[in-house]
Enzyme design. Sequence first.
Site, PDB file in Angstrom:
ATOM      1  N   GLY A 587     -61.418  27.081  10.724  1.00 32.57           N
ATOM      2  CA  GLY A 587     -60.775  26.998   9.420  1.00 32.57           C
ATOM      3  C   GLY A 587     -59.854  28.177   9.196  1.00 32.57           C
ATOM      4  O   GLY A 587     -60.041  29.250   9.757  1.00 32.57           O
ATOM      5  N   GLY A 592     -58.291  34.537   5.391  1.00 34.22           N
ATOM      6  CA  GLY A 592     -58.477  34.840   6.806  1.00 34.22           C
ATOM      7  C   GLY A 592     -58.897  33.629   7.603  1.00 34.22           C
ATOM      8  O   GLY A 592     -58.816  32.497   7.151  1.00 34.22           O
ATOM      9  N   VAL A 594     -61.690  31.481  10.047  1.00 36.21           N
ATOM     10  CA  VAL A 594     -63.119  31.263  10.218  1.00 36.21           C
ATOM     11  C   VAL A 594     -63.363  30.773  11.643  1.00 36.21           C
ATOM     12  O   VAL A 594     -62.744  29.813  12.092  1.00 36.21           O
ATOM     13  CB  VAL A 594     -63.650  30.247   9.196  1.00 36.21           C
ATOM     14  N   LYS A 608     -66.222  34.802   9.377  1.00 37.30           N
ATOM     15  CA  LYS A 608     -64.972  34.857   8.633  1.00 37.30           C
ATOM     16  C   LYS A 608     -64.307  36.189   8.914  1.00 37.30           C
ATOM     17  O   LYS A 608     -64.901  37.236   8.711  1.00 37.30           O
ATOM     18  CB  LYS A 608     -65.271  34.718   7.148  1.00 37.30           C
ATOM     19  N   ASP A 706     -63.351  29.992  -8.034  1.00 36.40           N
ATOM     20  CA  ASP A 706     -62.488  29.234  -7.134  1.00 36.40           C
ATOM     21  C   ASP A 706     -63.218  27.965  -6.701  1.00 36.40           C
ATOM     22  O   ASP A 706     -63.346  27.680  -5.518  1.00 36.40           O
ATOM     23  CB  ASP A 706     -62.073  30.097  -5.935  1.00 36.40           C
TER      24      ASP A 706
END
Length: 921
Positions: A587, A592, A594, A608, A706
């Site tokens: 991801g 950043g 993953v 991460k 979020d």
Amino acid sequence: MKTRLLCLLALLLLWTAMVRASAGVQGSQAGNRSALPSLAGCQKNCGNLSFDYPFGIGAGCFRLPQRDFELICNNTHGASQQPRLFLHDGITEVVNDIRPGDTSGIDVSFSQSVSVRPEVDAYNISWNPGRSLSIDGVLLNFTGCDFNMYVLQHDINKMVGQCSSTCPDEDITDTMARQDCNGTGCCTAVGYSEFGVGLDIKFVRHKIGKRKFQAQSNRSSIWDTINVVTSHQAYISWAIAVDEPGTDYACLSNHSSGRFDSSNVTYVCYCDRGYRGNPYITNGCSRDKGYHPIQRKTNCSRWCGEISVPFPFGLEDGCSARMSFQLNCTNSSLSTLQFLDGFDDTEYSSNYVQYINISGGLVNVKYNIYEAESLSVHVFQDPGLYVASGGVVLQQWAVANLTCHEAQQNKSGYACVSMNSICLSVNSEQEYIGYRCKCSAGFDGNPYIADDCNDVDECKTPGTCYGICHNTEGGHYCTECPSDTVYDTTIKMCTSAKKQNLVLGIAIGISVGFGILLLISIIILFVRRCKKGIKKKLRRKHFRQNQGLLLEQLVSSDENASDNTKIFSLSELEKATNNFDPTRIVGRGGHGMVYKGILSDQRVVAIKKYKVIEQVEISQFINEVAVLSQVNHRNIVKLFGCCLETEVPLLVYDFIPNGSLFGILHATTTSGLVLSWDNCLKIAAEAAGALYYLHSAASVSIFHRDVKSTNILLDGNYTAKVSDFGASRLVPIDQTHVITNIQGTFGYLDPEYYHTGMLNEKSDVYSFGVVLVELLLRKKPIFTSDSGLTQNLSNYFLWEMREKPLAEIVATQVLEEATNEEINDVANLAQTCLQLRGEEGPTMKEVEMKLQYVRSKRLRSCQVVVRNEDMQPLLSGQSQDTLPMLTTPSGIADSVNIASQRNQNCYSLEQELMASATLPR
Ligand SMILES: *[C@@H]1O[C@H](CO)[C@@H](O)[C@H](O)[C@H]1NC(C)=O
Ligand SMILES: *[C@@H]1O[C@H](CO)[C@@H](O)[C@H](O)[C@H]1NC(C)=O
Ligand SMILES: *[C@@H]1O[C@H](CO)[C@@H](O)[C@H](O)[C@H]1NC(C)=O
Ligand SMILES: *[C@@H]1O[C@H](CO)[C@@H](O)[C@H](O)[C@H]1NC(C)=O
Ligand SMILES: *[C@@H]1O[C@H](CO)[C@@H](O)[C@H](O)[C@H]1NC(C)=O
Ligand SMILES: *[C@@H]1O[C@H](CO)[C@@H](O)[C@H](O)[C@H]1NC(C)=O
Ligand SMILES: *[C@@H]1O[C@H](CO)[C@@H](O)[C@H](O)[C@H]1NC(C)=O
């Protein structure tokens, strides 16, 4: 783990203190400012502790009608000992001065013990300091053998803390156990309560403990006594109850007002800005009287190494003019000079004074923490007399928060004591700060010391006059050069030089002058540039160091405990990800990459890796660690640890195989993964439960900030895992909103938050509403409609809902699987979540309950009966120990039953229970 707990608690307390100091809701005057009975003759001290009304000792000296504000001074501890001060309950000891004008908090300690009898397995200690008091945040150390301790809020039986102590070694003593307090003979749990509630502390013996207890006798006292003490600082707040019958408005002083809590149940009184004192007594609030122009002590040291410390500043009591000006020379050989700053915890802030400038009214302060930009010196109990000047650490200061006019009225307190001194105002960008002094023009010296402003002999400076200079008191005047002489600019005197010389002299003078000027400006430019570069580097270095320290406190490096957050080494993670092989990337987030990794113990983890080391990113990283190390919930992605060795920080999580809800909902190709309506409901309910837990279950509220379908991950069983806490904020539980920079993702952002910057729990509710709409409509939050228009899903949904029947809006798959009633319920819920005015919208709890209700209706055919036995292992965390407390009608069982009633449905009930019983860690 314990350091972490302590550290977070300290942060929380610091926060609460800061929040307290900031402005809150201003209440209007709620009643009659009647006169107070005379307090003359009332005791104001007990031993070396002082206190003031509304607290007091003896009839007429404390605020009625309850006796919550009555204090007890116990002198009967023996002549050699100090008298001890207690709250009305007689067991809560006051350990610091009570200052009603400054804070509504009291530092206390609490200590109780009960003796243990073999035939009794459960014990109870209650700590309820009074209706007007709340226990804000305490760590309770408990010593005893083979007991679980549960900390519950009285009456409502909400469990807030728990720990367990065992004694594998029978020779353990009380002192040994206390030393580490790590679960061996001693353990630590958190406690806090709302106003008037108090705590019940319950002890339940382990089953094994029972056997051991009966088998042995005559051992150290730890085996037959249970002891509870508050660890370190314990803090109680007090307030005036609004609904108290027959009471007058408590804020009696002029220039005072009441500040109500968010639900109007209690208030505390404050002196208005610019006033200080005790708002609870008549004329208690007055203008700043803190400045004492006379130095009370002689022979005051005026240097700290190479830094000069002129009056009104000073290094000792009696050497400075007020508390705000007292400095501590912590190391004179290194010239380390510090303010006695309001942050008394040096780990959070240390300031270093570089120099003090009297005539400019400036002080240069360097801070040792990364938020230096916004800091200014604030000394507890004094008004804010320093002006932080944005990105610069140079601070202006004032001597008292009075206008020059006010200050001059009271001659004995007026700071500008020198002849030939003047009074100046000091303002920050927002407000008036106070006044300071300066020697009048033409005078130089220290205006705060009598007769220290002396005339400046301007004539000593060459070139003051083009002729002859005459000094006067406070000025000078010039006369022309005597007749047969002229002024020579090179030597700056009158000389009898020839005219030619003069012309030449002027020419040379001017060109040399220009040359020098040019050179100087080049040098200055160069030096500035150099300095800037060095500063930047140093800052970055410090910054990292400090972050590292903070993190190490947050993250226990204890490798024994498997569930603890752990610090991983870089080599370990390199091995796990095959040197961060790009093929392992699963991801790419805003912050950043993953990577998927496999640890040496075969655990599959997601790693991460933050992109760049910008300050914002670092704080997000710290934030994420802080938040995740606080929570433990089945539907929140688990943080295993982090790695601090790299330049960019790395976070290690549980790997969640099925990707995100977004990925599955909006997959472009049919990947075989199809979300059934059952799974949708399950995911929605679980995610809502996790958010509700964040908002309320921990000792601080956590706002995710979020919430979006990308951040709801799914494991193999479609169990939702809420992730990505980079933007989350910890908010004290009684705080309804905080003002923050806007963060979040477009399409999910609560418009109210977006416009006001006021973050509250409803911002998460709004974003969650968007996720619900995504589930119903199977459209992206920002999508392109059939007509080619880019649209915001929430607006589209609200609009369409008004215009069309639901069946025409929702996705066909949903229409096929769900009943009309379910679609209606979920759509209506989403609609209320998206309400523009957040306060009208539901809380996350209501959202979760509604979703659980919808689910349980769907699964009605398979109800289960909840039996107490099913719950015990989940609660105790111990294998099969029985907990007598749970089988009693009152006790934890109650809260569990309440939780289970709303969760009754047929899948994984146990896990649901575990989720609702999981405690803040
Ligand atoms: C306030 O109290 C005083 C004395 O108790 C009384 O004389 C006065 O009328 C009251 N004022 C108001 C506005 O209630
Ligand atoms: C004072 O302390 C002693 C012993 O610590 C206790 O016996 C006594 O009851 C206390 N007195 C009051 C007034 O609480
Ligand atoms: C706890 O501390 C004791 C010493 O007081 C020590 O013997 C024991 O190993 C420690 N236990 C853990 C789990 O760290
Ligand atoms: C309570 O336990 C902590 C360790 O968890 C320890 O640092 C502290 O000193 C203890 N406090 C008391 C009063 O024993
Ligand atoms: C609290 O009281 C004030 C006036 O005393 C009122 O304006 C406000 O709406 C009240 N707030 C709540 C939540 O009841
Ligand atoms: C100083 O006093 C004035 C009132 O004269 C007030 O408005 C201001 O906020 C005060 N400033 C500080 C820093 O307390
Ligand atoms: C001054 O600093 C020293 C060393 O940090 C500390 O021990 C001392 O308590 C401080 N003095 C005051 C008055 O805070």
